[in-house]
Design a protein around this motif. Structure first.
Motif, PDB file in Angstrom:
ATOM      1  N   MET A   1      11.374  -8.334   3.803  1.00  0.00           N
ATOM      2  CA  MET A   1       9.983  -8.247   4.258  1.00  0.00           C
ATOM      3  C   MET A   1       9.570  -9.586   4.888  1.00  0.00           C
ATOM      4  SD  MET A   1       6.547  -7.388   2.023  1.00  0.00           S
ATOM      5  CE  MET A   1       7.194  -5.832   1.453  1.00  0.00           C
ATOM      6  N   ASP A   2       9.141  -9.534   6.145  1.00  0.00           N
ATOM      7  CA  ASP A   2       8.665 -10.727   6.837  1.00  0.00           C
ATOM      8  C   ASP A   2       7.179 -10.894   6.543  1.00  0.00           C
ATOM      9  OD1 ASP A   2       7.881 -12.752   8.537  1.00  0.00           O
ATOM     10  OD2 ASP A   2       9.244 -12.132  10.135  1.00  0.00           O
ATOM     11  N   PHE A   3       6.843 -11.929   5.803  1.00  0.00           N
ATOM     12  CA  PHE A   3       5.467 -12.080   5.318  1.00  0.00           C
ATOM     13  C   PHE A   3       4.466 -12.376   6.414  1.00  0.00           C
ATOM     14  CE2 PHE A   3       3.803 -12.578   0.896  1.00  0.00           C
ATOM     15  CZ  PHE A   3       4.599 -11.576   0.378  1.00  0.00           C
ATOM     16  N   ASP A   4       4.946 -12.879   7.535  1.00  0.00           N
ATOM     17  CA  ASP A   4       4.022 -13.259   8.613  1.00  0.00           C
ATOM     18  C   ASP A   4       3.900 -12.193   9.696  1.00  0.00           C
ATOM     19  OD1 ASP A   4       3.376 -15.817   7.537  1.00  0.00           O
ATOM     20  OD2 ASP A   4       5.348 -16.527   8.201  1.00  0.00           O
ATOM     21  N   GLN A   5       4.628 -11.094   9.546  1.00  0.00           N
ATOM     22  CA  GLN A   5       4.592 -10.034  10.539  1.00  0.00           C
ATOM     23  C   GLN A   5       3.839  -8.815  10.003  1.00  0.00           C
ATOM     24  OE1 GLN A   5       5.698 -10.355  13.712  1.00  0.00           O
ATOM     25  NE2 GLN A   5       6.077 -12.508  13.085  1.00  0.00           N
ATOM     26  N   PRO A   6       3.105  -8.111  10.873  1.00  0.00           N
ATOM     27  CA  PRO A   6       2.361  -6.936  10.424  1.00  0.00           C
ATOM     28  C   PRO A   6       3.279  -5.792  10.006  1.00  0.00           C
ATOM     29  CG  PRO A   6       2.242  -7.145  12.813  1.00  0.00           C
ATOM     30  CD  PRO A   6       2.898  -8.389  12.307  1.00  0.00           C
ATOM     31  N   ILE A   7       2.856  -5.062   9.002  1.00  0.00           N
ATOM     32  CA  ILE A   7       3.591  -3.903   8.504  1.00  0.00           C
ATOM     33  C   ILE A   7       2.727  -2.669   8.734  1.00  0.00           C
ATOM     34  CG2 ILE A   7       4.581  -2.790   6.458  1.00  0.00           C
ATOM     35  CD1 ILE A   7       5.079  -5.536   5.301  1.00  0.00           C
ATOM     36  N   ARG A   8       3.306  -1.639   9.276  1.00  0.00           N
ATOM     37  CA  ARG A   8       2.574  -0.413   9.545  1.00  0.00           C
ATOM     38  C   ARG A   8       2.269   0.312   8.234  1.00  0.00           C
ATOM     39  NH1 ARG A   8       1.645   2.386  14.062  1.00  0.00           N
ATOM     40  NH2 ARG A   8       1.089   4.593  13.858  1.00  0.00           N
ATOM     41  N   VAL A   9       1.050   0.775   8.110  1.00  0.00           N
ATOM     42  CA  VAL A   9       0.620   1.497   6.912  1.00  0.00           C
ATOM     43  C   VAL A   9       0.763   2.991   7.174  1.00  0.00           C
ATOM     44  CG1 VAL A   9      -1.267   1.943   5.309  1.00  0.00           C
ATOM     45  CG2 VAL A   9      -1.007  -0.333   6.344  1.00  0.00           C
ATOM     46  N   LYS A  10       1.654   3.644   6.452  1.00  0.00           N
ATOM     47  CA  LYS A  10       1.882   5.071   6.639  1.00  0.00           C
ATOM     48  C   LYS A  10       1.050   5.862   5.642  1.00  0.00           C
ATOM     49  CE  LYS A  10       6.610   4.355   8.278  1.00  0.00           C
ATOM     50  NZ  LYS A  10       8.054   4.670   8.056  1.00  0.00           N
ATOM     51  N   ARG A  11       0.552   6.977   6.108  1.00  0.00           N
ATOM     52  CA  ARG A  11      -0.277   7.830   5.270  1.00  0.00           C
ATOM     53  C   ARG A  11       0.524   8.300   4.045  1.00  0.00           C
ATOM     54  NH1 ARG A  11      -4.910  10.467   6.728  1.00  0.00           N
ATOM     55  NH2 ARG A  11      -4.467   9.926   8.912  1.00  0.00           N
ATOM     56  N   GLY A  12      -0.097   8.219   2.898  1.00  0.00           N
ATOM     57  CA  GLY A  12       0.545   8.662   1.659  1.00  0.00           C
ATOM     58  C   GLY A  12       1.452   7.633   1.018  1.00  0.00           C
ATOM     59  N   GLN A  13       1.600   6.452   1.647  1.00  0.00           N
ATOM     60  CA  GLN A  13       2.483   5.432   1.095  1.00  0.00           C
ATOM     61  C   GLN A  13       1.754   4.138   0.769  1.00  0.00           C
ATOM     62  OE1 GLN A  13       5.874   4.875   3.644  1.00  0.00           O
ATOM     63  NE2 GLN A  13       6.509   7.021   3.524  1.00  0.00           N
ATOM     64  N   ARG A  14       0.421   4.212   0.704  1.00  0.00           N
ATOM     65  CA  ARG A  14      -0.360   2.987   0.472  1.00  0.00           C
ATOM     66  C   ARG A  14      -0.054   2.372  -0.887  1.00  0.00           C
ATOM     67  NH1 ARG A  14      -4.253   6.497   2.915  1.00  0.00           N
ATOM     68  NH2 ARG A  14      -4.789   5.792   5.032  1.00  0.00           N
ATOM     69  N   LYS A  15       0.010   3.194  -1.905  1.00  0.00           N
ATOM     70  CA  LYS A  15       0.232   2.679  -3.259  1.00  0.00           C
ATOM     71  C   LYS A  15       1.596   2.003  -3.374  1.00  0.00           C
ATOM     72  CE  LYS A  15      -0.173   4.045  -8.127  1.00  0.00           C
ATOM     73  NZ  LYS A  15      -1.400   3.280  -8.353  1.00  0.00           N
ATOM     74  N   SER A  16       2.638   2.667  -2.853  1.00  0.00           N
ATOM     75  CA  SER A  16       3.982   2.089  -2.946  1.00  0.00           C
ATOM     76  C   SER A  16       4.102   0.827  -2.098  1.00  0.00           C
ATOM     77  CB  SER A  16       5.031   3.120  -2.515  1.00  0.00           C
ATOM     78  OG  SER A  16       4.824   3.524  -1.175  1.00  0.00           O
ATOM     79  N   LEU A  17       3.446   0.802  -0.913  1.00  0.00           N
ATOM     80  CA  LEU A  17       3.489  -0.391  -0.070  1.00  0.00           C
ATOM     81  C   LEU A  17       2.786  -1.559  -0.752  1.00  0.00           C
ATOM     82  CD1 LEU A  17       4.124  -1.874   2.523  1.00  0.00           C
ATOM     83  CD2 LEU A  17       2.049  -0.891   3.548  1.00  0.00           C
ATOM     84  N   ALA A  18       1.637  -1.299  -1.359  1.00  0.00           N
ATOM     85  CA  ALA A  18       0.917  -2.362  -2.064  1.00  0.00           C
ATOM     86  C   ALA A  18       1.759  -2.933  -3.191  1.00  0.00           C
ATOM     87  CB  ALA A  18      -0.409  -1.817  -2.607  1.00  0.00           C
ATOM     88  N   GLU A  85      -6.502  -1.211  -2.079  1.00  0.00           N
ATOM     89  CA  GLU A  85      -7.866  -0.885  -1.652  1.00  0.00           C
ATOM     90  C   GLU A  85      -8.062  -1.196  -0.169  1.00  0.00           C
ATOM     91  OE1 GLU A  85     -12.482  -2.089  -2.774  1.00  0.00           O
ATOM     92  OE2 GLU A  85     -10.810  -2.876  -3.948  1.00  0.00           O
ATOM     93  N   ARG A  86      -7.505  -2.294   0.279  1.00  0.00           N
ATOM     94  CA  ARG A  86      -7.634  -2.677   1.682  1.00  0.00           C
ATOM     95  C   ARG A  86      -6.855  -1.736   2.602  1.00  0.00           C
ATOM     96  NH1 ARG A  86     -10.689  -4.319   5.663  1.00  0.00           N
ATOM     97  NH2 ARG A  86      -9.588  -5.593   7.226  1.00  0.00           N
ATOM     98  N   LEU A  87      -5.703  -1.255   2.131  1.00  0.00           N
ATOM     99  CA  LEU A  87      -4.853  -0.403   2.956  1.00  0.00           C
ATOM    100  C   LEU A  87      -5.516   0.928   3.325  1.00  0.00           C
ATOM    101  CD1 LEU A  87      -1.331  -0.897   1.319  1.00  0.00           C
ATOM    102  CD2 LEU A  87      -2.217  -1.919   3.406  1.00  0.00           C
ATOM    103  N   SER A  88      -6.521   1.320   2.563  1.00  0.00           N
ATOM    104  CA  SER A  88      -7.172   2.606   2.846  1.00  0.00           C
ATOM    105  C   SER A  88      -7.954   2.590   4.144  1.00  0.00           C
ATOM    106  CB  SER A  88      -8.112   2.980   1.690  1.00  0.00           C
ATOM    107  OG  SER A  88      -9.147   2.013   1.563  1.00  0.00           O
ATOM    108  N   GLY A  89      -8.223   1.416   4.721  1.00  0.00           N
ATOM    109  CA  GLY A  89      -9.026   1.364   5.935  1.00  0.00           C
ATOM    110  C   GLY A  89      -8.354   0.700   7.109  1.00  0.00           C
TER     111      GLY A  89
END
Length: 248
Positions: A1-18, A85-89
């Motif tokens: 995981m590159d901490f300085d690069q944006p990661i796409r937020v996929k629907r239904g995967q917010r909890k696992s990504l967080a 919480e932030r990933l939801s928006g």
């Protein structure tokens, strides 16, 4: 995981990504954050290293009793909850930004651990200084007034400490009775034992169970010259607990 690069937020995967971001922060960036917060304390480099080692130990206790895993889970929650919480928006998230702007609770926890470690190191230094002063007093007392008892037996079982004379009678209360009652209430039993030993100034101290409390054993070695660890344990008799050497 590159901490300085944006990661796409996929629907239904917010909890696992967080949770993945939270794990990455703890596994790879927690030591970096500790060093950063310790540098801000403006400590001597040697003290800073001691504080860092102690802070890491506080974050990850070595005891295999579930404490370490529970504390890690609490830190993961401090990270994952605001990120989720932030990933939801949003459609994208930059992990470094999430750490810097969303996880104040987690960062505050690390700063608190660093401060606690620094205070414990300072408390230990103060305790060592007090022990050295007490040691000087004991040496002077032994030469001018003599020891009240030539030898005593000290039995340590973790935080529990008992003091016995040569006849193996418990003597803590007898030799700490000079302490005023209002002061005695503030002292732990181990404090009273040490006070009694300062009063006695014995020439030899036979210590049983010192491996169960190395900090106290170190204090004794700073205060007294004749400290002799004994490879033995307690034997329970009809007369109560007495220090008895067990040959192996």
């Amino acid at each position: 995981m590159d901490f300085d690069q944006p990661i796409r937020v996929k629907r239904g995967q917010r909890k696992s990504l967080a949770m993945n971001i939270a794990r990455e922060i703890i596994d790879k960036y927690e030591p970096v954050l500790l060093r950063r917060y310790i540098r801000r304390l403006d400590l001597d480099p040697k003290d800073g290293e001691r504080v860092r080692l102690l802070a890491e130990e506080l974050l990850c206790p070595s005891e295999d009793d579930g404490l370490s895993e529970r504390y890690r889970s609490q830190r993961l929650e401090l990270l994952a909850a605001p990120i989720e919480e932030r990933l939801s928006g949003v459609d994208f998230i930059i992990p470094a930004g999430a750490l810097n702007f969303l996880c104040e609770g987690y960062r505050c926890e690390l700063r608190t651990v660093c401060l606690a470690a620094a205070e414990l190191i300072e408390e230990e230094r103060h305790g060592d200084m007090c022990c050295l002063i007490a040691g000087e007093y004991i040496e002077k007392r032994m030469h001018r007034l003599g020891s009240k008892l030539i030898a005593v037996h000290l039995v340590i079982d973790g935080d529990n400490v008992e003091l016995y004379d040569g006849a193996r009678r418990e003597i803590t209360e007898q030799y700490s009775a000079y302490l005023p009652y209002e002061d005695r209430r503030r002292y732990s039993h181990s404090d009273l034992v040490l006070s009694a030993m300062v009063d006695i100034a014995p020439r030899s101290i036979y210590v049983y169970g010192g491996e169960s409390n190395f900090k106290l054993l170190r204090r004794l070695q700073l205060m007294f010259t004749g400290v002799h660890p004994v490879d033995g344990k307690l034997e329970v008799t009809n007369h109560g607990q007495r220090p008895v050497r067990i040959e192996r």
